[in-house]
Each structure stands twice: as structure tokens, then as C-alpha cells.
Enzyme design. Structure first.
Site: not given
Ligand code: PLP
Length: 384
Positions: A188
Site C-alpha cells: 500500500k
Molecule cells: C490489501 C487489501 C486488504 C487487506 O489489507 P491487510 O492490511 O493486508 O489486511 C483489504 N482490502 C483491499 C482492497 C486490499 O487491497
């Protein structure tokens, strides 16, 4: 075609770390406070300020944050939650772990986000909430979605895992829906290793979430330690340990100082890709609708059927040239766990995007030479 120019792979993404993160981690370790403490508070405040939300509650992942959000809204067995299928599996898993049923919405092929036009047809008397997802950081079309939610008396949890720094009609994501969840996984915009956060303008929801995130305890460890008197906590509800640690929050604080720079650099390289790909009839680069500004968390490119090679063939050719890619985004309704429990459904735009999209390398410390190599390799792959 040029031979491999770079030693090692060109990755899809790479965390943007330097001595700032190292230094703040050393300080945190020396402070002795490594579980949840003062740095988590500061990080929550930094995110709340940034997105203009009155409250932020840190968690150990966005998946936990989504699950807590659904719980504080009272989503449980027998309920339905409308969610796109073209998203990471965690969006729907959070619904399933509440004992509720995910009802999958198809996407708008131009934005890859939940299509508000098909939404009302999916609402039943069991529908409790809508979960719009800001896919690869591009905000979903929130106005019509929130309008339908209000009209039909439904709650909203926005999965903004990828959307820190994105804007919808002049407002930052995180200050718009009643609950918004962000991720700090390394894929992210900024990362804490693992981590997530909920932002909200509801004091009541914020309080409930804060209790559930930490064992259901009525008093946090930090406030107990900071109190001049002995304080005993109570456990009014069943909670989890979904807490973020101060080690993670420390990295998050250092990363927040770089967010503007990360956004700017990602946009620079994304627009360079756009410029080349928009003139090629085999490709469909991502676009931003009027009033919606993404953050290019990932660069999602569609390879149209008229290209000489399929998306999967292109991925293989690029891999041989030392370029890492990913298939675009998954289609949750096609996965065995979901097919087996909820049956076969057909979502034409989701399935097409699932087959045709690819994620190309994009990270702040990318060089123009690296990007040019990716561009030339991709051009070769689809035209010969
Ligand atoms: C990465 C992601 C998640 C999960 O995030 P984590 O912090 O790894 O639990 C959930 N929804 C979307 C759309 C994502 O891209």
C-alpha cells in the site's frame, strides 16, 4: 530488444524506507514501550488529521479493521453485505467472519469499482451494509452509493485499504463514509510492515471499535499506565487482540512524513505510463473520472483481446526479462471457498477485468531507465 539492463528483478513495488524509519525504531526500542502505547496514539492522530476524520483506531491489519467495523455496525449471522468481487479476498472474508453473506456487485469497467447502477437490484430485506472498495487506490463513486445507503437505511464500511491520499470531489478518503478502513501492508501507499486503521466521524462507533480491538477492555493499557490512581478495567464485550504495536506505529509516523512525496512520485511514473499506453490500441490505461483523484497505489493496465499476446503470456515474457508483474485483481466469486459456500454466480465485467488486467512495477524510487525498460519490454511483448 535490449538485453536485461538491471541486476535482479524490477519489483512490482518496494517500501520507501531510509534512516528515518531505522532511527525511529531504535528510539522506540530504547523507550521500552513496544506494544501499544504513546506512538500508536500519535499515529492515530496523524492519520485522523490527514484525512479530516475526528476519530482513528489503529489495528494490526486492514482485514481486522474491516471485521471490527462490521461488528460495531451490528452485522452478524443472517445479514447480507454488498461488496465487489473484483477486490482482494479480505474484503469478503471480513463479511464471512461475521457470519454474514457477501453479495457480490459487478464493477464499472472504466474504474474497476462497484457500479452504483446495479446496486439497488442487489438489496434485499437482509441487506445490512454496503462495502465500497477503492480499488488500487481509485475512490469508488461514493455519492450515489452513500445516497442509496441513506435511502435504504443501510450502513457503510468503505474498504480504502489502498486509498490513503486519494480524493473524492475535493475531500480526502477517510473523512467521507461513516467507517473507512486503510491498510499499511507493504503493497500500500505507506507501510508499517502489517497494520490497518479505522477512521470515523462517529464517537459512538469509535468507542465501540476501540474496545473490541483490545480484548473488549473498557480501559486501554496506555490510560491505565498514565493514570495517577489504580484503575481496574472491565470487559463489557467479547474482544480480540487486533492491536497495532508501537514498533509499527513508529514506522508509520516516519512514513507519514513521506506520504506527499510518495504520492507525487507515483503519479509522475503513472502518468508517464499513461502517456505511452494511451496511444496504443491494444492497451487501456487507467483513468480518473471527473472529480475523482486516485493515488496510483498500483498501476492497473488492461491488455485488450486485440493484443498479439494474452495477459498471462505477457506476464511470462516480462518475467523472463526480469520484470515482476501481478495479475490485476482477483475475482472473489470464482474462488473455491466462495463457490462452494455461496454457489456459482456470473459477473461479466469482473470476469473480463480479472482476465485482462495486469499490475506493472510502480514505486517512488523507480528510475526513468527502469520504467523505460518496462515500457519497451511490454511494447515488444504485445506487438510481436
Ligand atoms: C490489501 C487489501 C486488504 C487487506 O489489507 P491487510 O492490511 O493486508 O489486511 C483489504 N482490502 C483491499 C482492497 C486490499 O487491497
Amino acid at each position: 530488444m535490449k538485453e536485461k539492463l538491471f541486476s535482479g528483478m524490477i519489483p512490482v513495488t518496494r517500501p520507501y524506507f531510509n534512516e528515518t524509519e531505522e532511527q525511529i525504531l531504535i528510539e522506540t526500542i530504547r523507550s521500552g514501550w513496544v506494544a501499544q502505547g504513546p506512538r500508536v496514539k500519535l499515529f492515530e492522530q496523524a492519520i485522523a488529521d490527514y484525512v479530516s476524520a475526528p476519530f482513528a483506531i489503529a489495528a494490526n491489519s486492514c482485514t481486522s479493521a474491516l471485521q471490527i467495523s462490521l461488528e460495531v455496525l451490528g452485522v452478524g449471522p443472517g445479514d447480507e453485505v454488498i461488496v465487489p468481487s473484483f477486490t482482494f479476498v479480505a474484503s469478503a472474508n471480513a463479511v464471512v467472519h461475521r457470519g454474514a453473506k457477501p453479495v457480490f456487485a459487478d464493477i464499472d469497467p472504466a474504474t474497476y469499482n462497484m457500479n452504483p447502477a446495479g446496486l439497488e437490484a442487489l438489496i434485499t430485506e437482509r441487506t445490512k451494509a454496503i462495502m465500497p472498495v477503492d480499488q488500487v487506490g481509485l475512490p469508488a463513486d461514493l455519492d450515489p452509493i452513500l445516497k442509496i445507503a441513506k435511502k435504504r437505511n443501510l450502513r457503510v464500511v468503505e474498504d480504502a485499504a489502498c486509498a490513503l491520499g486519494s480524493e473524492y470531489k475535493g475531500r480526502r478518503i477517510g473523512g467521507i463514509s461513516e467507517l473507512t478502513c486503510f491498510s499499511f501492508h507493504p503493497r500500500k501507499l505507506i507501510t508499517t510492515g502489517e497494520g490497518g486503521i479505522i477512521t470515523t466521524d462517529s464517537e459512538e462507533l469509535a468507542k465501540a471499535a476501540r474496545i473490541i480491538v483490545s480484548h473488549g477492555a473498557s480501559v486501554s493499557d496506555l490510560s491505565r499506565h498514565q493514570s495517577a490512581k489504580i484503575v481496574f478495567e472491565e470487559y463489557p464485550v467479547f474482544g480480540y487482540n487486533f492491536r497495532m504495536s508501537d514498533l509499527q506505529a513508529a514506522v508509520g509516523l516516519a512514513q507519514m512524513q513521506k506520504l506527499d512525496e510518495i504520492l507525487e512520485k507515483k503519479r509522475f511514473f503513472a502518468e508517464r505510463y499513461n502517456q505511452v499506453f494511451s496511444s496504443m490500441e491494444e492497451l487501456e490505461p487507467p483513468s480518473e473520472p471527473e472529480g475523482i483523484r486516485g493515488n496510483y497505489q498500483s498501476y492497473l493496465l488492461r491488455i485488450l483481446p486485440k493484443a498479439k499476446k494474452s495477459r498471462d503470456e505477457v506476464m511470462n515474457i516480462l518475467l523472463e526479462k526480469g520484470i515482476a508483474t501481478r495479475r490485476g485483481v482477483m475475482a472473489i466469486h470464482l474462488e473455491p471457498a466462495y463457490r462452494n459456500r455461496f454457489g456459482e454466480i456470473h459477473l461479466p465485467e469482473t470476469e473480463r477485468a480479472f482476465k485482462e488486467t495486469i499490475v506493472l512495477p510502480l514505486y517512488p524510487q523507480m528510475t526513468v531507465a527502469e520504467q523505460d525498460y518496462v515500457i519497451e519490454s511490454l511494447k515488444d511483448a504485445i506487438t510481436f
